[in-house]
Design a protein around this motif. Structure first.
Motif, PDB file in Angstrom:
ATOM      1  N   LEU A  29       0.696  -1.139  -0.101  1.00 14.45           N
ATOM      2  CA  LEU A  29       0.001  -0.321   0.330  1.00 14.45           C
ATOM      3  C   LEU A  29       1.021   0.556  -0.190  1.00 14.45           C
ATOM      4  CD1 LEU A  29      -2.949  -1.019   2.321  1.00 14.45           C
ATOM      5  CD2 LEU A  29      -3.127  -0.893   0.188  1.00 14.45           C
ATOM      6  N   ASN A  30       1.995   1.404   0.778  1.00 15.66           N
ATOM      7  CA  ASN A  30       2.554   2.226   0.361  1.00 15.66           C
ATOM      8  C   ASN A  30       3.316   3.145   0.007  1.00 15.66           C
ATOM      9  OD1 ASN A  30       2.272   2.864   3.294  1.00 15.66           O
ATOM     10  ND2 ASN A  30       3.952   2.085   4.091  1.00 15.66           N
ATOM     11  N   GLU A  31       3.474   1.506  -1.041  1.00 15.39           N
ATOM     12  CA  GLU A  31       4.951   1.185  -2.579  1.00 15.39           C
ATOM     13  C   GLU A  31       3.592   2.428  -3.522  1.00 15.39           C
ATOM     14  OE1 GLU A  31       7.580  -1.883  -2.069  1.00 15.39           O
ATOM     15  OE2 GLU A  31       5.596  -2.357  -2.607  1.00 15.39           O
ATOM     16  N   LEU A  32       2.255   1.770  -2.815  1.00 14.98           N
ATOM     17  CA  LEU A  32       1.095   2.630  -4.553  1.00 14.98           C
ATOM     18  C   LEU A  32       0.500   4.245  -4.071  1.00 14.98           C
ATOM     19  CD1 LEU A  32      -1.524  -0.301  -4.864  1.00 14.98           C
ATOM     20  CD2 LEU A  32      -0.143   0.573  -6.141  1.00 14.98           C
ATOM     21  N   ASP A  33       0.978   4.314  -2.754  1.00 15.38           N
ATOM     22  CA  ASP A  33       0.618   5.692  -2.269  1.00 15.38           C
ATOM     23  C   ASP A  33       2.016   6.082  -2.810  1.00 15.38           C
ATOM     24  OD1 ASP A  33      -0.585   7.986  -1.113  1.00 15.38           O
ATOM     25  OD2 ASP A  33       1.310   8.181  -0.076  1.00 15.38           O
ATOM     26  N   PHE A  34       3.230   5.920  -3.072  1.00 25.60           N
ATOM     27  CA  PHE A  34       4.259   6.657  -3.759  1.00 25.60           C
ATOM     28  C   PHE A  34       3.768   7.024  -5.247  1.00 25.60           C
ATOM     29  CE2 PHE A  34       8.253   6.326  -6.147  1.00 25.60           C
ATOM     30  CZ  PHE A  34       9.220   7.112  -5.324  1.00 25.60           C
ATOM     31  N   LYS A  35       3.287   5.710  -5.743  1.00 28.03           N
ATOM     32  CA  LYS A  35       3.457   5.304  -7.497  1.00 28.03           C
ATOM     33  C   LYS A  35       2.246   6.367  -7.499  1.00 28.03           C
ATOM     34  CE  LYS A  35       2.195   2.537 -10.475  1.00 28.03           C
ATOM     35  NZ  LYS A  35       2.693   0.587 -11.109  1.00 28.03           N
ATOM     36  N   ARG A  36       1.280   6.894  -6.298  1.00 27.88           N
ATOM     37  CA  ARG A  36       0.088   7.457  -6.887  1.00 27.88           C
ATOM     38  C   ARG A  36       0.853   9.275  -6.654  1.00 27.88           C
ATOM     39  NH1 ARG A  36      -2.963  11.103  -3.550  1.00 27.88           N
ATOM     40  NH2 ARG A  36      -2.001  10.194  -1.953  1.00 27.88           N
ATOM     41  N   GLN A  37       1.316   8.963  -5.818  1.00 29.98           N
ATOM     42  CA  GLN A  37       2.181  10.591  -5.702  1.00 29.98           C
ATOM     43  C   GLN A  37       2.844  11.192  -6.729  1.00 29.98           C
ATOM     44  OE1 GLN A  37       1.096  12.590  -3.347  1.00 29.98           O
ATOM     45  NE2 GLN A  37       1.008  11.649  -1.639  1.00 29.98           N
ATOM     46  N   LYS A  38       3.494   9.609  -7.532  1.00 31.68           N
ATOM     47  CA  LYS A  38       4.288  10.262  -9.082  1.00 31.68           C
ATOM     48  C   LYS A  38       3.301  10.897 -10.043  1.00 31.68           C
ATOM     49  CE  LYS A  38       7.980   7.756 -10.262  1.00 31.68           C
ATOM     50  NZ  LYS A  38       8.670   6.261 -10.606  1.00 31.68           N
ATOM     51  N   SER A  39       2.410   9.912  -9.763  1.00 30.79           N
ATOM     52  CA  SER A  39       1.151   9.980 -11.077  1.00 30.79           C
ATOM     53  C   SER A  39       0.283  11.405 -11.396  1.00 30.79           C
ATOM     54  CB  SER A  39       0.246   9.226 -11.423  1.00 30.79           C
ATOM     55  OG  SER A  39      -0.766   9.126 -10.238  1.00 30.79           O
TER      56      SER A  39
ATOM     57  N   ILE B 204       6.107  17.442  -4.690  1.00 23.61           N
ATOM     58  CA  ILE B 204       8.037  16.392  -4.062  1.00 23.61           C
ATOM     59  C   ILE B 204       8.055  15.865  -2.948  1.00 23.61           C
ATOM     60  CG2 ILE B 204      10.349  17.049  -4.398  1.00 23.61           C
ATOM     61  CD1 ILE B 204       9.951  18.974  -6.833  1.00 23.61           C
ATOM     62  N   TYR B 205       7.578  16.815  -2.128  1.00 28.77           N
ATOM     63  CA  TYR B 205       7.838  16.807  -0.580  1.00 28.77           C
ATOM     64  C   TYR B 205       6.750  15.471  -0.286  1.00 28.77           C
ATOM     65  CZ  TYR B 205      10.800  20.642  -0.542  1.00 28.77           C
ATOM     66  OH  TYR B 205      11.792  21.563  -1.021  1.00 28.77           O
ATOM     67  N   GLN B 206       5.635  15.306  -1.066  1.00 24.65           N
ATOM     68  CA  GLN B 206       5.244  14.220  -0.304  1.00 24.65           C
ATOM     69  C   GLN B 206       5.454  12.987  -1.351  1.00 24.65           C
ATOM     70  OE1 GLN B 206       1.468  15.487  -2.999  1.00 24.65           O
ATOM     71  NE2 GLN B 206       0.454  16.814  -1.049  1.00 24.65           N
ATOM     72  N   MET B 207       5.771  12.959  -2.178  1.00 25.70           N
ATOM     73  CA  MET B 207       7.033  11.806  -3.169  1.00 25.70           C
ATOM     74  C   MET B 207       7.667  11.262  -2.247  1.00 25.70           C
ATOM     75  SD  MET B 207       7.415  12.199  -7.103  1.00 25.70           S
ATOM     76  CE  MET B 207       8.417  11.242  -6.937  1.00 25.70           C
ATOM     77  N   ARG B 208       8.623  12.052  -0.840  1.00 27.24           N
ATOM     78  CA  ARG B 208       9.456  12.335  -0.611  1.00 27.24           C
ATOM     79  C   ARG B 208       9.216  11.159   0.700  1.00 27.24           C
ATOM     80  NH1 ARG B 208      13.642  17.532  -0.946  1.00 27.24           N
ATOM     81  NH2 ARG B 208      13.933  16.885  -2.880  1.00 27.24           N
ATOM     82  N   THR B 209       8.052  12.077   1.706  1.00 29.32           N
ATOM     83  CA  THR B 209       7.485  11.998   2.743  1.00 29.32           C
ATOM     84  C   THR B 209       7.100  10.528   2.486  1.00 29.32           C
ATOM     85  OG1 THR B 209       6.734  13.668   2.943  1.00 29.32           O
ATOM     86  CG2 THR B 209       5.311  11.895   4.447  1.00 29.32           C
ATOM     87  N   ALA B 210       6.106  10.060   1.074  1.00 33.67           N
ATOM     88  CA  ALA B 210       6.051   8.441   1.265  1.00 33.67           C
ATOM     89  C   ALA B 210       6.761   7.387   0.820  1.00 33.67           C
ATOM     90  CB  ALA B 210       4.411   8.165  -0.931  1.00 33.67           C
TER      91      ALA B 210
ATOM     92  N   LEU C  50       9.441   7.529   2.673  1.00 37.46           N
ATOM     93  CA  LEU C  50      10.249   7.685   3.691  1.00 37.46           C
ATOM     94  C   LEU C  50       9.088   6.293   4.248  1.00 37.46           C
ATOM     95  CD1 LEU C  50      11.495  11.286   4.811  1.00 37.46           C
ATOM     96  CD2 LEU C  50      12.868   9.115   4.195  1.00 37.46           C
ATOM     97  N   THR C  51       7.991   6.846   4.274  1.00 38.64           N
ATOM     98  CA  THR C  51       6.878   5.312   5.542  1.00 38.64           C
ATOM     99  C   THR C  51       7.624   4.796   4.721  1.00 38.64           C
ATOM    100  OG1 THR C  51       5.388   7.340   4.455  1.00 38.64           O
ATOM    101  CG2 THR C  51       4.590   5.264   4.997  1.00 38.64           C
ATOM    102  N   ILE C  52       7.259   3.883   3.234  1.00 35.15           N
ATOM    103  CA  ILE C  52       7.850   2.703   2.702  1.00 35.15           C
ATOM    104  C   ILE C  52       9.051   2.029   3.382  1.00 35.15           C
ATOM    105  CG2 ILE C  52       8.783   1.417   0.803  1.00 35.15           C
ATOM    106  CD1 ILE C  52       7.091   3.398  -1.303  1.00 35.15           C
ATOM    107  N   GLN C  53      10.033   3.347   3.720  1.00 30.66           N
ATOM    108  CA  GLN C  53      11.607   2.649   4.428  1.00 30.66           C
ATOM    109  C   GLN C  53      10.896   2.982   5.740  1.00 30.66           C
ATOM    110  OE1 GLN C  53      14.812   5.802   4.639  1.00 30.66           O
ATOM    111  NE2 GLN C  53      15.815   4.871   5.710  1.00 30.66           N
ATOM    112  N   LYS C  54       9.836   3.188   6.563  1.00 28.48           N
ATOM    113  CA  LYS C  54      10.076   2.664   7.658  1.00 28.48           C
ATOM    114  C   LYS C  54       9.125   1.117   7.932  1.00 28.48           C
ATOM    115  CE  LYS C  54       7.774   5.515  10.423  1.00 28.48           C
ATOM    116  NZ  LYS C  54       6.398   6.105  11.281  1.00 28.48           N
ATOM    117  N   THR C  55       8.321   1.104   6.878  1.00 34.36           N
ATOM    118  CA  THR C  55       7.931  -0.262   6.537  1.00 34.36           C
ATOM    119  C   THR C  55       8.851  -1.475   6.941  1.00 34.36           C
ATOM    120  OG1 THR C  55       5.701   0.579   5.801  1.00 34.36           O
ATOM    121  CG2 THR C  55       5.947  -1.732   5.812  1.00 34.36           C
ATOM    122  N   GLU C  56       9.615  -0.958   6.013  1.00 33.20           N
ATOM    123  CA  GLU C  56      10.642  -2.180   5.811  1.00 33.20           C
ATOM    124  C   GLU C  56      11.750  -2.712   6.854  1.00 33.20           C
ATOM    125  OE1 GLU C  56      13.141  -0.056   2.752  1.00 33.20           O
ATOM    126  OE2 GLU C  56      11.945  -1.673   1.088  1.00 33.20           O
TER     127      GLU C  56
END
Length: 449
Positions: free
Chosen positions: A280-290, A339-345, A347-353
């Motif tokens: 879900l976090n990866e998809l959120d990152f992808k959504r921010q890019k879109s 840009i900052y929303q993408m960076r936050t997304a 970082l959220t992936i990194q936290k989950t990992e």
């Protein structure tokens, strides 16, 4: 009239008593551990709510899909101009020309418009990513439902084992009480015949009184444990429940393999939930890019306009209008927010990992500790069983010596107390063994639904 009323009341009371009796009969259960778990999976509130959450997630997926399907809307507008609007025209249009504007009224008294509009999303990167996310969200709800079932099964198993241990404890107390009652009766007979002292009878009577009190406490504890089991199952507390499994059968069941398994964490629902959360976090990152991409929508509409000064002739003539087209929108600059929303997304992936890595280590530690606790509990039960056997034998020999006149009543009393202590130690060790067995099975991911 009064006899009829009394007759009706009597019939209603009889019907109520019969229905109540039927309801009581229907609340009688004889359940094994597996049957108790199956009952809980269909009646426990947490499981039922988790199932509802699954259905909500499925509806969310369909709701998201609906955003990309054709959207059709209809409209109707009716206007009655009590006073027609006035427009001022330049005086040059008059004949002869004038410097004064000419007031002119345009339009008709009655105006109405009926129309239909179709719109279709052609391209939106956020929509396609959101569609993937909604399906992953459904997957998350299914795994949450599994977690609720596992936690419910674990709680029911522990409550069932607690009730079985209390049943075993009650059986030991009853056996001890029967033996003690026999000793007391025999000693009273010896006392009446002058072969024993009154203090011998009093000592055994004190032990018997204490044991009867203990039996009352164990009986109440057994009922409390059964009520707790009903609660964990989602069963009405007023229902009658009889447990059909035996401790001897449960102790013979295999437990999780003792060999170290480096992939055991994959069988844990908690790790699966984190995996889904990472998706879900990866998809959120992808959504921010879109959001950097444009959005394209197509539309088509058709309408009819009716105008008249007489209401009776309002719909005799219409003026149709139709149009098709598309809308392209592209948010090029928004102050760097995306840009900052993408960076936050990211970082959220990194936290989950990081959480996944920590959970992996925690599960390995939990399995290792669970294995050690189970082995210690198993050895403790074996030791307490030997102690219990020895305490019974010591009591038997002491009684024989006392009956033959070569032992004292104090030795019998001491042996009775030692047996009671050995029984209590055995019950505690048995409870610890059963609970550690459940904890080890859960830690190794052996409890799955």
């Amino acid at each position: 009239m009064k006899p009829k009323i009394y007759l009706i009341i009597v019939l209603l009371v009889i019907s109520y008593v019969r229905l109540r009796g039927q309801g009581t009969d229907s609340l009688n259960y004889q359940l094994s551990l597996k049957a108790a778990i199956d009952y809980a999976l269909t009646h426990q509130t947490a499981v039922l709510n988790a199932t509802v959450d699954e259905e909500i997630a499925r509806n969310k997926v369909k709701e998201t899909i609906g955003i990309g399907l054709p959207q059709v809307s209809a409209s109707y507008n009716f206007q009655d101009f009590l006073k027609l609007p006035t427009t001022l025209l330049p005086g040059e249009f008059s004949n002869p020309p004038s410097d004064t504007p000419i007031p002119v009224k345009f339009g008709t008294k009655y105006n109405s418009t009926a129309g239909i509009e179709l719109s279709q999303l052609i391209f939106d990167g956020s929509y396609f990513v959101g569609l993937q996310a909604s399906k992953t969200y459904k997957e998350l709800s299914v795994r949450n439902s599994r977690r609720s079932k596992i936690e419910t099964a674990t709680a029911v198993t522990k409550a069932y084992y607690s009730a079985l241990v209390s049943t075993e404890q009650l059986a030991l107390v009853d056996a001890n009480l029967a033996q003690l009652t026999k000793s007391l009766n025999d000693t009273e007979a010896l006392f009446k015949n002058g072969f024993a002292e009154r203090i011998d009878v009093d000592r055994l009577q004190v032990l018997k009184n204490n044991l009867e009190t203990e039996r009352e406490n164990v009986t109440r504890l057994l009922q409390l444990n059964i009520d707790m089991l009903k609660f964990q199952m989602g069963m009405p507390i007023q229902a009658r429940l009889l447990l059909t499994d035996k401790i001897s059968d449960i102790r013979s069941e295999p437990v999780a393999a003792m060999a170290t398994d480096s992939t055991a964490y994959k069988g844990r629902i908690e790790y699966s939930l984190l995996e889904t959360q990472k998706k879900l976090n990866e998809l959120d990152f992808k959504r921010q890019k879109s959001t950097f991409l444009p959005t394209l929508r197509g539309f088509a509409s058709a309408s009819k306009n009716y105008q008249s000064d007489e209401f009776s002739k309002h719909y005799e003539q219409s003026f149709p209008t139709s149009v098709i087209g598309f809308t392209l929108s592209w948010n090029i600059i928004n102050g760097g927010q995306r840009i900052y929303q993408m960076r936050t997304a990211k970082l959220t992936i990194q936290k989950t990992e990081n959480e996944m890595l920590n959970l992996k280590n925690g599960i390995a530690n939990e399995i290792s500790a669970g294995q050690k606790i189970y082995l210690n509990s198993k050895r403790s039960v074996e030791n307490q069983e030997r102690n219990l056997t020895l305490a019974k034998e010591i009591l038997r020999v002491t009684r024989v010596k006392y009956e033959q006149g070569v032992g004292s009543s104090l030795e019998v009393t001491t042996a009775e107390t030692s047996l009671k202590e050995a029984q209590n130690n055995y019950i505690k060790a048995l409870y610890d063994l059963l609970i550690s067995k459940v904890d080890l099975d859960k830690a190794a991911g052996k409890i799955n639904y």
